[in-house]
Design an enzyme around this catalytic site. Structure first.
Site, PDB file in Angstrom:
ATOM      1  N   SER A  48       0.691  -1.359   0.004  1.00 51.69           N
ATOM      2  CA  SER A  48       0.051  -0.118  -0.011  1.00 51.69           C
ATOM      3  C   SER A  48       0.754   1.149   0.009  1.00 51.69           C
ATOM      4  CB  SER A  48      -1.171   0.048   1.239  1.00 51.69           C
ATOM      5  OG  SER A  48      -1.613   1.007   1.250  1.00 51.69           O
TER       6      SER A  48
ATOM      7  N   TYR B 224      -2.247  -1.527  10.281  1.00 47.82           N
ATOM      8  CA  TYR B 224      -2.239  -1.916   8.757  1.00 47.82           C
ATOM      9  C   TYR B 224      -1.289  -1.033   8.092  1.00 47.82           C
ATOM     10  CZ  TYR B 224      -4.002  -1.592   3.989  1.00 47.82           C
ATOM     11  OH  TYR B 224      -4.133  -1.662   2.525  1.00 47.82           O
TER      12      TYR B 224
END
Length: 272
Positions: free
Chosen positions: A154, A168
Site C-alpha cells: 500500500s 495496517y
C-alpha cells in the site's frame, strides 16, 4: 499472435489470488482470467468466491475462474488453503497475495488486539502461504519464464501516514520489506517476487470513505492525477509482471497510486 500479444501473454498460466472475490483482488483475478489464465480465487467466504468466479467466467474471457474458501488468518487456515490448491493443480505459475484486513481507531483508543489480527493476516499469512506453495511454483518455473509472486502492499506502507489504521500501515511496510527479502531468497529457484503499493481504489475495505459519489470526488481531489484507481490500472500491472514482459523484474515495489508516493508539501527554499 502478434509481438505485443506474445510479450504480454499469460495464456495457460495457473494463478491463485487470495482475497480475490472483491476489491483489488477481484480486479486482478478478472484481468488475468480475461487474458487467458486459469485463476483460482480464495477467501474466508467461499460462497463469495464461487459467485465471483462465476461472474468472471461469464465475461467470456480466454481463461477460466474457480472459487473456494481459504483463510490466511491462522496457520491451520493457511495449511488448509495450500492443500486445497495442491488438490487442484500440481503447478502454480502465479501467486497473488492479496488477502488483507485493516483496523481503524483514534490513536488514544487503538487496541492492542488490532496488531495481532492485522499482522497475522497481512504478513504472517502471506509468508506461510508463499512458503507452502513454493514447491508448486518451482515446478512451474523456468529460466525464461519464472513463476511470479505479487504481494499487495500500500502507499500507506511507503509514506508516513496511517489515518487511524496504525497496524495496517505498519503491516504494509512489512510486506514491502518481506517482498525484497523473498525476491532474494527465491531468485535462485526462478521465482520473481514483487509488490504493488496501491493508492485509493474502491473496495470493501475503503467503503467507509468511497461509497458515495461526493466521497469519491473528495478522495480523487487529493490524488495528483485527479482520480481514484480503476480495474485496468491494477490488472494491467499484474499482466505485465506475470507475462514475458515482466520476467526480469524482481524485488520491485510498484506504486499504483496516481502520484501519491511522490507528492509532498516540503518546499525548502522554493519560496525564499
Amino acid at each position: 499472435m502478434s509481438y505485443t500479444e506474445s510479450l504480454f501473454s499469460v495464456q495457460g498460466k495457473i494463478a491463485l489470488v487470495t482475497g480475490g472475490a472483491t476489491g483489488i483482488g477481484r480486479m486482478i483475478a478478472t484481468g488475468l482470467a480475461l487474458a487467458g489464465a486459469r485463476v483460482m480465487i480464495a477467501s474466508r467466504k467461499g460462497e463469495e468466491c464461487v459467485r465471483a468466479a462465476e461472474e468472471i467466467a461469464a465475461l467470456a474471457g480466454e481463461g477460466s475462474a474457480e472459487g473456494f474458501a481459504g483463510d490466511v488468518g491462522t496457520e491451520e487456515g493457511v495449511l488448509a488453503l495450500a492443500e486445497a490448491v495442491r488438490s487442484r493443480t500440481d503447478r502454480l505459475h502465479i501467486l497473488v497475495n492479496n488477502a488483507g484486513v485493516s483496523w481503524g481507531a483514534d490513536y488514544a483508543a487503538f487496541p492492542h488486539a488490532a496488531w495481532a489480527k492485522v499482522m497475522a493476516v497481512n504478513v504472517a499469512g502471506l509468508f506461510t502461504l508463499t512458503r507452502e506453495l513454493t514447491p508448486l511454483m518451482v515446478g512451474a518455473a523456468s529460466d525464461d519464464d519464472p513463476a511470479r509472486i505479487i504481494n499487495l502492499g500500500s502507499v500507506m506502507g511507503t509514506q508516513p501516514v496511517a489515518d487511524g489504521a496504525y497496524s495496517y500501515a505498519a503491516s504494509k511496510a512489512a510486506v514491502h520489506h518481506l517482498t525484497r527479502i523473498l525476491a532474494e531468497e527465491l531468485a535462485g529457484r526462478r521465482i520473481t517476487v514483487n509488490a504493488f503499493a496501491p493508492g485509493p481504489f474502491q473496495s470493501r475495505m475503503t467503503a467507509f470513505a468511497t461509497s458515495r459519489d461526493e466521497q469519491v470526488e473528495k478522495v480523487a481531489a487529493g490524488v495528483p492525477l485527479g482520480r481514484m484507481g480503476g480495474g485496468d490500472d491494477v490488472a494491467g500491472a499484474a499482466i505485465y509482471l506475470c507475462s514475458r514482459a515482466g520476467s526480469y523484474v524482481t524485488g520491485a515495489i510498484l506504486p499504483i497510486d496516481g502520484g501519491l508516493s511522490v507528492s509532498h508539501d516540503v518546499r525548502l527554499f522554493k519560496d525564499a
